[in-house]
Design a protein around this motif. Sequence first.
Motif, mmCIF file in Angstrom:
data_model
loop_
_atom_site.group_PDB
_atom_site.id
_atom_site.type_symbol
_atom_site.label_atom_id
_atom_site.label_comp_id
_atom_site.label_asym_id
_atom_site.label_seq_id
_atom_site.Cartn_x
_atom_site.Cartn_y
_atom_site.Cartn_z
ATOM 1 N N GLY A 174 -8.932 -0.936 4.762
ATOM 2 C CA GLY A 174 -7.704 -0.762 5.527
ATOM 3 C C GLY A 174 -7.940 -1.247 6.933
ATOM 4 O O GLY A 174 -9.031 -1.698 7.287
ATOM 5 N N GLN B 164 -6.738 -6.643 -2.419
ATOM 6 C CA GLN B 164 -5.531 -5.813 -2.430
ATOM 7 C C GLN B 164 -4.269 -6.590 -2.072
ATOM 8 O O GLN B 164 -3.176 -6.028 -2.085
ATOM 9 C CB GLN B 164 -5.670 -4.654 -1.437
ATOM 10 C CG GLN B 164 -6.744 -3.649 -1.787
ATOM 11 C CD GLN B 164 -6.779 -2.503 -0.798
ATOM 12 O OE1 GLN B 164 -6.225 -1.435 -1.033
ATOM 13 N NE2 GLN B 164 -7.437 -2.727 0.338
ATOM 14 N N LEU C 60 -4.672 -1.826 3.353
ATOM 15 C CA LEU C 60 -3.834 -0.748 3.865
ATOM 16 C C LEU C 60 -3.719 -0.822 5.385
ATOM 17 O O LEU C 60 -4.731 -0.928 6.081
ATOM 18 C CB LEU C 60 -4.435 0.595 3.461
ATOM 19 C CG LEU C 60 -3.521 1.813 3.519
ATOM 20 C CD1 LEU C 60 -2.612 1.832 2.280
ATOM 21 C CD2 LEU C 60 -4.352 3.091 3.572
ATOM 22 N N ASP D 51 1.574 1.374 6.185
ATOM 23 C CA ASP D 51 1.512 2.064 4.899
ATOM 24 C C ASP D 51 1.215 3.547 5.106
ATOM 25 O O ASP D 51 1.665 4.391 4.344
ATOM 26 C CB ASP D 51 0.421 1.453 4.017
ATOM 27 C CG ASP D 51 0.640 -0.021 3.765
ATOM 28 O OD1 ASP D 51 1.718 -0.392 3.268
ATOM 29 O OD2 ASP D 51 -0.273 -0.815 4.079
ATOM 30 N N SER E 222 -8.310 0.593 -6.034
ATOM 31 C CA SER E 222 -8.112 0.130 -4.667
ATOM 32 C C SER E 222 -7.613 1.251 -3.773
ATOM 33 O O SER E 222 -7.110 2.282 -4.230
ATOM 34 C CB SER E 222 -7.111 -1.022 -4.654
ATOM 35 O OG SER E 222 -5.788 -0.540 -4.871
ATOM 36 N N ARG F 161 -5.030 0.953 -1.777
ATOM 37 C CA ARG F 161 -3.575 0.980 -1.934
ATOM 38 C C ARG F 161 -3.183 1.847 -3.138
ATOM 39 O O ARG F 161 -2.221 2.618 -3.067
ATOM 40 C CB ARG F 161 -3.017 -0.435 -2.110
ATOM 41 C CG ARG F 161 -3.112 -1.312 -0.876
ATOM 42 C CD ARG F 161 -2.425 -2.659 -1.115
ATOM 43 N NE ARG F 161 -0.985 -2.476 -1.277
ATOM 44 C CZ ARG F 161 -0.106 -2.432 -0.267
ATOM 45 N NH1 ARG F 161 -0.532 -2.542 0.981
ATOM 46 N NH2 ARG F 161 1.173 -2.279 -0.508
ATOM 47 N N LEU G 15 0.596 2.743 -3.888
ATOM 48 C CA LEU G 15 1.250 1.512 -3.453
ATOM 49 C C LEU G 15 0.887 0.351 -4.375
ATOM 50 O O LEU G 15 -0.290 0.163 -4.716
ATOM 51 C CB LEU G 15 0.833 1.171 -2.025
ATOM 52 C CG LEU G 15 1.218 2.193 -0.959
ATOM 53 C CD1 LEU G 15 0.575 1.846 0.377
ATOM 54 C CD2 LEU G 15 2.743 2.269 -0.805
ATOM 55 N N ARG H 258 0.285 -3.639 -5.483
ATOM 56 C CA ARG H 258 -0.243 -4.833 -4.819
ATOM 57 C C ARG H 258 0.930 -5.739 -4.470
ATOM 58 O O ARG H 258 1.704 -6.126 -5.348
ATOM 59 C CB ARG H 258 -1.224 -5.561 -5.751
ATOM 60 C CG ARG H 258 -2.001 -6.680 -5.081
ATOM 61 C CD ARG H 258 -3.039 -7.234 -6.053
ATOM 62 N NE ARG H 258 -3.936 -8.173 -5.390
ATOM 63 C CZ ARG H 258 -3.671 -9.469 -5.252
ATOM 64 N NH1 ARG H 258 -2.554 -9.980 -5.733
ATOM 65 N NH2 ARG H 258 -4.541 -10.259 -4.637
#
Length: 377
Positions: A117, A204, A208, A227, A358, A360, A365, A367
């Motif tokens: 991230g 990703q 993030l 995010d 991942s 995310r 969330l 991809r």
Amino acid sequence: MSPFTEARMHLAVELTVAGRHPAAARWAKLAPSAAFDPAHHAALARTAARRGLDMVLLPHTFHADGPLLDAVSLAARIAPVVPGIGLVPTATVTHTEPFHISKAIATLDIVSSGRAGWEPAVSRTQAEADLFGRKPAAPPDVLWREAADAVEVVVRLWDSWEDDAVIRDAATGRYIDRDKLHYIDFEGEFFSVKGPSITPRPPQGHPLVVLRADEDEALPVAARWADVVRISAPDLTAAADARQRIRQAVAAAGRDPDDVTVLLDVEVHLAADRDRARRDLAELDRLARTELPPSSVRVLGAPTDLADLIGAAVRTFAADGVTLIPLVLPADLGVVADQVVPLLAGRGLLRTGSAGGSLRARFGLPRPANHFAGATS
């Protein structure tokens, strides 16, 4: 999506060398070399990972008394040796070109197999500006307009390579399909960037993006790009108000508020009981020769006190989870991992074990599609 569901209860921790309190290293008798010892930083991240926390946040500033190592480089050092947890370094946009940030975070996502991230931050002071000598310090509205441009450039550069741009065709000697690399042609108030990146698209797609939204000027940037949004607040009532403002701003930006997780900063020092924790803080303040005022909600007490606070935050819609800020490391983190997380799991507030996949995915969330896929470069 209700914050009572398991997928919305998230737990992050901010890791520095010794903790938030300036006297923490002396009080814990931490070796002076710890700040420069990769094993120390990796051990902290490993403690957070073994109980399935979502991510560790690695702060970075340009203050002489701030973190001494570059946060992105430190995350890249930790990534191969600590699996199963997200790694989110701070990278300041005010004095760093977005092209460099884009490839650094993309590289972190590659070496961590999709656990990266990025927490963008702004640099406010003239002393920090003087370190670079490129431009003077600017007011918050200018800093956050520049940050908005920088985040957009970074995200566009992540998309400037399509996912299958790397072909490695030994027969023809072609490494990439140049038709799947794209100019981003960004023209903004602060940057003019043609692109493309020199680094392939991250695993990703978009690592993030974590943004603070404690000041009005930052809110539009968070609403458009974040995010995860971090907030600080003196109490849960103020946190609930801040969370609602963020959700309204996200909706006004054309996004689904349920796709954005709001994490409340919670400073912690844990002991057998509240009296012991408060005596510890008094001793820390004595060593530092100053009192450390709370920067957000603070819990001084037993593990049950922290679990109670987190449960109340979820029940009152004050947050979708918390970012723990230990006052003393590694002690407070160890108590969180060994005692607080099992308490939360037992109360049905937090999943246990490694979620895998991942970063995310840990936040529910998808991809993202590539903005440039199918376009002509």
